[in-house]
Each structure stands twice: as C-alpha cells, then as structure tokens.
Write an enzyme that holds these catalytic residues in place. Structure first.
Site, PDB file in Angstrom:
ATOM      1  N   ASP A 195       0.827  -0.796  -0.298  1.00 37.06           N
ATOM      2  CA  ASP A 195      -0.111  -0.144  -0.080  1.00 37.06           C
ATOM      3  C   ASP A 195       0.775   0.988  -0.047  1.00 37.06           C
ATOM      4  OD1 ASP A 195      -2.421   1.365  -0.185  1.00 37.06           O
ATOM      5  OD2 ASP A 195      -2.898   1.445   1.734  1.00 37.06           O
ATOM      6  N   LYS A 197       1.725   4.827  -1.088  1.00 32.06           N
ATOM      7  CA  LYS A 197       1.431   5.830  -1.344  1.00 32.06           C
ATOM      8  C   LYS A 197       1.894   7.211  -0.917  1.00 32.06           C
ATOM      9  CE  LYS A 197      -2.924   5.599   1.132  1.00 32.06           C
ATOM     10  NZ  LYS A 197      -4.421   4.770   0.981  1.00 32.06           N
ATOM     11  N   ASN A 200       0.996   7.151   2.628  1.00 34.06           N
ATOM     12  CA  ASN A 200       1.260   6.007   3.978  1.00 34.06           C
ATOM     13  C   ASN A 200       2.637   6.781   4.436  1.00 34.06           C
ATOM     14  OD1 ASN A 200      -1.823   5.632   4.525  1.00 34.06           O
ATOM     15  ND2 ASN A 200      -0.626   3.466   3.127  1.00 34.06           N
ATOM     16  N   ASP A 213       0.945   2.865   8.449  1.00 32.11           N
ATOM     17  CA  ASP A 213       0.050   2.464   8.083  1.00 32.11           C
ATOM     18  C   ASP A 213       0.364   0.687   6.882  1.00 32.11           C
ATOM     19  OD1 ASP A 213      -2.860   0.861   7.195  1.00 32.11           O
ATOM     20  OD2 ASP A 213      -3.221   2.866   6.624  1.00 32.11           O
ATOM     21  N   THR A 230      -5.066   0.491  -2.737  1.00 34.39           N
ATOM     22  CA  THR A 230      -5.538   1.844  -2.896  1.00 34.39           C
ATOM     23  C   THR A 230      -5.126   2.086  -4.832  1.00 34.39           C
ATOM     24  OG1 THR A 230      -4.844   2.829  -1.273  1.00 34.39           O
ATOM     25  CG2 THR A 230      -5.259   4.340  -2.993  1.00 34.39           C
TER      26      THR A 230
END
Length: 384
Positions: A195, A197, A200, A213, A230
């Site tokens: 994840d 991005k 995060n 996260d 995501t």
C-alpha cells in the site's frame, strides 16, 4: 496471445470478482485509515499458504496487552477512517506523545479484515528501521483494538506534495531513496508492503520519512493472492487476480516517483473501475519535462512484464539502487540519516504539535475501555 487478448482476459477476471462492488466501496472510504477492499475466495491450498508459521515468530520487541487506556491521555483526533480513529495521546508515565490507532472489532469482522488487521500488528512488531514507524505495544477491550505507535509530527508527504503540486527532481529523489531503503528492508524480512502511496509516508520533525499504515502488509515467502491496495497504485497482476510477489511494491514505487515528479498518478480516473482498466491497458503518457534517466527508471518499474520489472530480476533490489538516477545517493549516509533533508516541517518538537494535521470532529461517545461485557470477537485477535 496478443496484448489486447491479455487485457480482455484480465478484464473478464475482474468481472468475476465483482470489481464494481469493490470500486463502490473504495469511493466511500477515507484515505487516512487504509480503505477495505474485497478479498478473493481462497482455495484450501492458498489458506494453507497464508497460515504458514513465520520465520520471525520469536521476534517481538513490543508489548501485548500490558498497556491500557489508563496509561494514556487522549488529546485529539489525527485522522478517521472506516474502522476507527487515530488519536494523539500522551503517556501519563513518561509524558511522551504517541499515536494511538483504534479499530472497532465489529467493523473489522464485518468488512472481512481480520486477517489484514492481525497481519498489521504482526508486521509492525517485526519492523525496526529508521524509516519505518515503530509500534510500542497493543491491547484491546471488549469493543476495540488499540496500537500505540510513535507520534510523527511532520504530517503526510501527501500534504506536502499537494502544497508543492510537484517536487523538484532532487527532492523527489531524496524521498524516493529513503522509501527504497524501507521497502528493501521489508523485503529482506519477506514482507510485502502492498500500500505504498504518499498518504502512508509521514515526515518526522527533521523531514525524514516514516512508512506507516501496515494494514495490507504481509509476510510472504513465495506468492500471495489477495486483492488489496489503493486503486492508483495497484500492480496489474494484482488487479488481474493472479498470484504475485514482492515485485508489486516496485510497481508502486514507480507510481510514487511518477506522482512526486508530476503531481498526479499515471492511471488515475475518477471512477476506480476505469482506473483498473487503465492499469491493465498499461499505456502511460510521460510529460516532456521528465529527463531521460528518470524516464528509463520509470519505464523499468511501471512495466507489466515481470521479466522486465526492476526489483524482480536476478539483481533484486540492487538493480533499483544501482540505476543511474540514484547515482548521487550515498546510501550509507542516507541510512544513518546523515544527509540534510530538503524540507523541515515548521513544528515545535516535543510538545505534541499538531499543526501539520487536519482537524476532525471529535466523537464524544467513544466506547473505549469497556470491559465485563460480551466480546464475541476477542478470540479473533489473540495477538493484541
């Protein structure tokens, strides 16, 4: 099979897993706490794979169940999401500030996120790295799960990127290099992050990154199958519901660099379904202002063919580290945080400064700390 036939086959696979339902759920979620997504139905062999014992099973420097709410003063909400909230708290024992992530058990169970939640706790206990957030401990009550982590005052890289619109090349390179070291470290522990991005990635008081996260992180020794992440950052093999490995993080790493340099993601569409189709199609229009060395790196990271994707080749992560775009990086100094950061957040350190975080309405009816009532879900979260 032609590339068009490959794309059509992948789209048929997406329809089989009810992509529209997943897309609708994605649109309803807040970005601070990672949104839930649908999980593929697993075969018996896949379930067996996911339950393999960890080679790091004895490595846990956190405390489990030794903290309670009585050890912390809750000050304000830092973020909200589908499962709960992240609070700024202060220890009544040492006066230090911590971030307390709370998750409501009933929602976690109803959204079929039990495995991801347990994985998050398990992965955070393993990770000890300068560019990864540290979890100090966890506990639970009859209704909620709690994780106590360092409070990182500088806010999200996402917020800085939106204010800047796009980063100059040296700034993007600095953040990319620190993220690289965090991902490389996780992969050496057989952890796929899944994840990556800007939301995060937090900035500490000096401007260094902290990856946070870990709701989708998972220890995987070979391949896994779960559809999660995501939309803008998901690798095509994940969208197509194929078995995948750590190389999905290098795809996301390429998307992250692209977004830092341009201010947008290459496959974005307001409709998640269309975003997934764009990812499967794989066509990217690169801005004219990107220099040849970064174009070469991006084209070798954001590539559908796994036999060509950097990080997934014989040289592993070294192929990424040794790319000409990173030639100026002195990796040893970077790891020791001995390189001046391009941006130092305008905060007062050590006082619980929250100026880099948005304000959220406070919930005056928090059901925290309740004990002595029926807890039908407690046995699902024994690690807490």
């Amino acid at each position: 099979m032609t590339s068009m036939e490959n794309t059509e086959t992948s789209i048929r696979s997406l329809n089989d897993i009810n992509l529209e339902e997943m897309a609708q759920k994605q649109q309803q979620q807040n970005i601070y706490v990672t949104p839930p997504v649908l999980e593929n139905q697993k075969t018996a062999s896949q379930l067996s794979l996911s339950k393999k014992s960890s080679k790091h099973s004895n490595r846990d420097t956190t405390t489990r169940g030794k903290y309670t709410l009585n050890d912390f003063q809750i000050l304000r909400t830092l973020g909200t999401g589908s499962f709960g909230r992240v609070h700024l708290t202060r220890s009544i024992h040492n006066g230090r500030f911590y971030a307390m992530k709370t998750l409501k058990k009933e929602i976690v169970v109803n959204m079929k996120q039990v495995e991801h939640t347990n994985d998050e706790r398990r992965m955070l206990k393993l990770a000890q790295h300068p560019f990864i957030i540290r979890m100090w401990g966890s506990f639970q009550d009859c209704h909620n799960l709690f994780m106590i982590m360092d409070y990182i005052e500088g806010g999200e890289l996402f917020s800085l990127l939106r204010k800047s619109q796009r980063f100059p090349t040296p700034v993007a390179k600095f953040y990319a290099a620190e993220v690289f070291l965090a991902i490389e470290y996780l992969h050496k522990l057989d952890i796929i992050y899944r994840d990556l991005k800007p939301e995060n990635i937090l900035l500490d008081k000096n401007g260094h990154i902290k990856l946070t996260d870990f709701g989708f992180a998972k220890e995987v020794t070979d391949v896994t199958y779960t559809l999660c992440g995501t939309p803008d950052y998901i690798a095509p093999e994940v969208v197509a519901t194929k078995p995948y490995n750590k190389s999905v993080d290098w795809w996301s790493f390429g998307i992250l660099i692209f977004e830092m340099l341009t201010g947008y993601t290459p496959f974005y569409d307001p409709t998640p379904m269309k975003t997934y189709e764009n990812i499967l199609n794989g066509t990217i229009t690169y801005p004219d202002y990107l220099p040849p060395d970064i174009l070469d790196l991006l084209q070798k990271l954001i590539v559908k063919d796994l036999t060509q994707r950097l990080g997934n080749l014989q040289g592993g992560s070294d192929d990424v580290k040794n790319h000409p775009w990173f030639k100026e990086v002195i990796w040893e100094r970077l790891l020791s945080r001995d390189i001046e950061t391009p941006y130092e957040p305008p905060i007062t350190s050590g006082v619980g400064d929250t100026s880099q975080f948005d304000r959220y309405p406070e919930d005056k009816d928090l059901d925290y700390g309740i004990s002595g009532v029926e807890d039908p879900y407690g046995s699902l979260f024994n690690d807490f």
